[in-house]
Design a protein around this motif. Structure first.
Motif, PDB file in Angstrom:
ATOM      1  N   LEU A 440     -12.670  12.878  24.039  1.00 30.70           N
ATOM      2  CA  LEU A 440     -13.144  11.567  24.455  1.00 30.70           C
ATOM      3  C   LEU A 440     -13.941  10.924  23.332  1.00 30.70           C
ATOM      4  O   LEU A 440     -14.851  11.546  22.776  1.00 30.70           O
ATOM      5  CB  LEU A 440     -14.045  11.701  25.684  1.00 30.70           C
ATOM      6  N   LEU A 441     -13.589   9.685  22.988  1.00 34.29           N
ATOM      7  CA  LEU A 441     -14.366   8.959  21.988  1.00 34.29           C
ATOM      8  C   LEU A 441     -15.568   8.316  22.673  1.00 34.29           C
ATOM      9  O   LEU A 441     -15.425   7.588  23.654  1.00 34.29           O
ATOM     10  CB  LEU A 441     -13.504   7.885  21.323  1.00 34.29           C
ATOM     11  N   LEU A 442     -16.742   8.591  22.156  1.00 35.61           N
ATOM     12  CA  LEU A 442     -17.989   8.091  22.733  1.00 35.61           C
ATOM     13  C   LEU A 442     -18.370   6.766  22.097  1.00 35.61           C
ATOM     14  O   LEU A 442     -18.568   6.680  20.875  1.00 35.61           O
ATOM     15  CB  LEU A 442     -19.103   9.116  22.519  1.00 35.61           C
ATOM     16  N   SER A 443     -18.472   5.728  22.902  1.00 39.82           N
ATOM     17  CA  SER A 443     -18.918   4.421  22.437  1.00 39.82           C
ATOM     18  C   SER A 443     -20.441   4.391  22.417  1.00 39.82           C
ATOM     19  O   SER A 443     -21.101   5.004  23.250  1.00 39.82           O
ATOM     20  CB  SER A 443     -18.375   3.338  23.359  1.00 39.82           C
ATOM     21  N   ILE A 465     -15.745   6.368  26.886  1.00 41.71           N
ATOM     22  CA  ILE A 465     -16.904   6.337  27.777  1.00 41.71           C
ATOM     23  C   ILE A 465     -18.095   5.863  26.960  1.00 41.71           C
ATOM     24  O   ILE A 465     -18.214   6.176  25.774  1.00 41.71           O
ATOM     25  CB  ILE A 465     -17.172   7.739  28.411  1.00 41.71           C
ATOM     26  N   SER A 466     -18.959   5.090  27.591  1.00 44.08           N
ATOM     27  CA  SER A 466     -20.119   4.519  26.899  1.00 44.08           C
ATOM     28  C   SER A 466     -21.390   5.037  27.577  1.00 44.08           C
ATOM     29  O   SER A 466     -21.924   4.399  28.482  1.00 44.08           O
ATOM     30  CB  SER A 466     -20.042   2.989  26.970  1.00 44.08           C
ATOM     31  N   ARG A 575     -15.112  -5.979  28.695  1.00 46.73           N
ATOM     32  CA  ARG A 575     -14.254  -5.031  27.967  1.00 46.73           C
ATOM     33  C   ARG A 575     -14.967  -3.756  27.531  1.00 46.73           C
ATOM     34  O   ARG A 575     -14.373  -2.913  26.859  1.00 46.73           O
ATOM     35  CB  ARG A 575     -13.666  -5.719  26.729  1.00 46.73           C
ATOM     36  N   LEU A 576     -16.227  -3.610  27.897  1.00 51.76           N
ATOM     37  CA  LEU A 576     -16.941  -2.393  27.510  1.00 51.76           C
ATOM     38  C   LEU A 576     -16.323  -1.171  28.184  1.00 51.76           C
ATOM     39  O   LEU A 576     -15.807  -1.254  29.299  1.00 51.76           O
ATOM     40  CB  LEU A 576     -18.421  -2.490  27.881  1.00 51.76           C
ATOM     41  N   ALA A 577     -16.395  -0.034  27.514  1.00 51.74           N
ATOM     42  CA  ALA A 577     -15.906   1.214  28.103  1.00 51.74           C
ATOM     43  C   ALA A 577     -16.731   1.554  29.339  1.00 51.74           C
ATOM     44  O   ALA A 577     -17.884   1.132  29.458  1.00 51.74           O
ATOM     45  CB  ALA A 577     -16.009   2.340  27.075  1.00 51.74           C
ATOM     46  N   PRO A 578     -16.151   2.306  30.279  1.00 49.74           N
ATOM     47  CA  PRO A 578     -16.919   2.700  31.476  1.00 49.74           C
ATOM     48  C   PRO A 578     -18.240   3.354  31.088  1.00 49.74           C
ATOM     49  O   PRO A 578     -18.314   4.117  30.125  1.00 49.74           O
ATOM     50  CB  PRO A 578     -15.994   3.713  32.163  1.00 49.74           C
ATOM     51  N   SER A 579     -19.281   3.027  31.850  1.00 47.38           N
ATOM     52  CA  SER A 579     -20.608   3.569  31.553  1.00 47.38           C
ATOM     53  C   SER A 579     -21.203   4.209  32.791  1.00 47.38           C
ATOM     54  O   SER A 579     -20.791   3.920  33.913  1.00 47.38           O
ATOM     55  CB  SER A 579     -21.530   2.449  31.051  1.00 47.38           C
ATOM     56  N   PHE A 580     -22.174   5.078  32.581  1.00 49.93           N
ATOM     57  CA  PHE A 580     -22.878   5.721  33.692  1.00 49.93           C
ATOM     58  C   PHE A 580     -23.962   4.783  34.229  1.00 49.93           C
ATOM     59  O   PHE A 580     -24.652   4.119  33.449  1.00 49.93           O
ATOM     60  CB  PHE A 580     -23.556   7.018  33.226  1.00 49.93           C
TER      61      PHE A 580
END
Length: 612
Positions: A440-443, A465-466, A575-580
């Motif tokens: 997984l590439l971390l943003s 994932i961000s 458009r941001l990657a999914p975040s917690f």
């Protein structure tokens, strides 16, 4: 009553993992039996997982949930079990709790209030049940009551509030349960994690037990169930305004069972952690669940040596450290799907080398300080570290555009273009590394940058994932200083000595984030009022003019800049990657704050500030 033992259980579920979800529930039931519990309460929608989203709207999904309930019944011999699932009646779906007594379903309790704020969207899927109403539905060729029910176990009269039911003040079902003279209220929940929320929950449970003069037992889901929301797995028991028991939160285990005798004395109360500790606990568990549930082998991170990427590297290191500490080395590797067990005397660092791959992608605008910071941090935690220069690629892109448009690009005329091409050029090669590793590439975007669009699309926003997109930069900077000392992470010393900078302009231009934007501490105060509290620009100014020691014109400029950049950059947040979800609010348009992509940009509202 003191001879009766009850239990709450938490389970880490996954939507559509039918056999896994059922197995975790049955394991929790078996553990409750071992502990001698007579009644066990499992969380809301435990059979399906709370995060099943539009699956709840299909006809087959609630039907499959009932079939899973049937498979569960043989495991409920000799115990009463309450477990959550969706039930469809004609064209409506209800969020219910099945009460199973000695392998027989005695009834279904339906949720009366839907959570519709923040990250919750329950009205899309579920219909609220009416108070005092009871119907019958067919289950296993028998007619079973469903609705606003209470139950009897020996001399205990008990009922339910399902999650949101308890947060509705004078309207909540607890008042009617009190009128029916229940001795015990269970609250099966899917209550999302947010830093500081457990203190509010404790207050609610204590006040509920006092108001209704009863025992109040709460059981929440656990883990990063479906990608964004994290559940802390909290289990609480209170009586007459006093908390009697709380478990340790955010466990890496598949399930936890906490049992207690019904007697009004203090038993076992876990400590409430600080916001800094909660952040690392929740983030490390969320990363672990996201990695294993996505069937990835690890993570790849573009490590700049700055605060954002460094904080994420530490969170991955803490994931490994805490996971091994709780599950053991073999248990952690098995659950994570890691086949090559470490054999060295430093298993944590050996695992980190497998799980986290980092790369420093320098340009002629990068400094020796950030390279040293990145290299030192990667070495200190054991991550794989690569470094390369991207000037050749940047030059190639730039030359092609210059030839096409017939002129040279300059910093005076093309500042944003020349900054962005560097950030975007880093993206393809780091994605290659993620693909090669099946990782997984971390943003590395944070919430403050999301507010004002201080990020390059397809650059530093690239990722699967961000992890920190829901927390502000001011918090991150303070957390890193805390982590260096309190998590024993000396590799952060260089990171904490640097001024945050994108390093996209030539070094002689002395670029810093706060010079480009405004102080991060000010952004935090503006966003709390503008986004969390939904205040107008004028309200924000009037409130902050009393709270912050800033010149009026400076404060006005900051507020105008925030609102203009916020409106202009909604398309980036889309458009941001999914975040917690980690804090009390976030700016994710899919889960918390919706805003039009195209708008007038607060033009009239900001003009009013000039008239003051």
């Amino acid at each position: 009553m003191s001879s009766i033992k009850i239990a709450g259980a938490t389970v880490n579920q996954t939507p559509l993992d039918w056999s896994g979800n059922l197995n975790r529930i049955t394991c929790a039931i078996e553990e409750a039996k071992k502990q001698g519990a007579e009644i066990l309460c499992l969380p809301e929608l435990a059979i399906t997982g709370y995060g099943s989203e539009d699956l709840f709207l299909s006809y087959w999904f609630p039907k499959k949930a009932l079939a899973q309930l049937e498979l569960l019944l043989p495991h409920c011999e000799g115990i009463t079990v309450a477990v959550g699932l969706p039930i469809r009646i004609q064209d409506k779906v209800y969020n219910c709790v099945a009460v199973i007594e000695n392998a027989v379903v005695k009834g279904f309790v339906a949720k009366q209030f839907m959570a519709i704020d923040g990250v919750h969207y329950e009205f899309r899927w579920f219909t609220p049940w009416k108070a005092n109403e009871v119907v019958e539905i067919e289950f296993q060729d028998q007619m079973v009551p469903l609705g606003d029910l209470t139950f009897q176990h020996k001399e205990i009269h008990y009922g339910f509030e399902i999650c949101e039911d308890a947060w509705r003040g004078k309207l909540r079902p607890g008042y009617r349960l009190c009128d029916r003279k229940v001795d015990l209220i269970f609250n099966p929940s899917a209550s999302h994690f947010a830093m500081g929320k457990t203190a509010l929950r404790k207050e609610l449970i204590e006040e509920s037990s006092a108001t209704f003069d009863c025992y109040y037992c709460y059981a929440n889901l656990l883990g990063n169930e479906a990608g964004r929301m994290i559940f802390d797995g909290e289990i609480l028991l209170a009586k007459s305004g006093k908390l009697l028991s709380r478990n340790k939160l955010l466990s890496f285990e598949d399930f936890q069972v906490k049992s207690f005798y019904l007697e009004p004395k203090t038993q076992d109360i876990a400590f409430i952690n600080s916001k800094n500790e909660e952040f690392v606990q929740a983030s490390s568990l969320a990363l672990f669940d996201y990695m294993r549930k996505s069937r990835s082998t690890g993570f790849v991170l573009s490590l700049s040596g700055g605060a954002d990427s460094s904080s994420i590297a530490i969170l991955v290191a803490e994931m490994v450290k805490r996971g091994i500490g709780e599950l053991g080395l073999e248990g952690f590797c098995k659950k994570a799907g890691i086949k090559n067990l470490p054999t060295s005397q430093h298993p944590e660092k050996e695992l980190m080398k497998q799980i986290l791959t980092t790369a420093y992608q320098g340009t002629k605008n990068s400094s020796d300080d950030t390279f040293s910071s990145a290299e030192t941090l990667a070495e200190s935690i054991g991550a794989t570290f690569y470094h390369w220069e991207i000037d050749e690629e940047v030059k190639s892109y730039t030359a092609k555009i210059e030839k096409a448009i017939g002129r040279k690009l300059t910093w005076e005329q093309d500042d944003i273009t020349l900054q962005n091409i560097q950030a975007r050029t880093r993206s393809p090669i780091i994605w290659m590394l993620a693909n090669i590793n099946n990782a997984l590439l971390l943003s590395t975007s944070n919430r403050s940058e999301g507010d004002v669009g201080y990020a390059t699309m397809d650059g530093d926003t690239s990722g699967s994932i961000s992890p920190i997109a829901a927390v502000d930069k001011f918090f991150i900077l303070n957390w890193l200083s805390w982590a260096e000392k309190n998590l024993d992470r000396p590799g952060l010393a260089k990171v904490n000595s640097l001024q945050p900078t994108a390093e996209l302009r030539p070094l002689e231009r002395t670029q810093t984030d706060e010079k480009d934007l405004m102080p991060y501490a000010v952004i935090v105060e503006i966003e709390k009022l503008a986004i969390r509290d939904r205040r107008s620009p004028m309200d924000v100014y009037l409130i902050l003019s009393e709270e912050l020691k800033l010149e009026p014109d400076t404060l006005k400029d900051y507020i105008k800049k925030f609102f203009r950049l916020w409106s202009r950059n909604q398309w980036k947040r889309e458009r941001l990657a999914p975040s917690f979800h980690l804090d009390e609010f976030n700016v994710d348009p899919k889960t918390w704050y919706r805003f039009p992509i195209l708008s007038g940009g607060f033009a009239e509202e900001l003009a009013q500030l000039e008239q003051l």
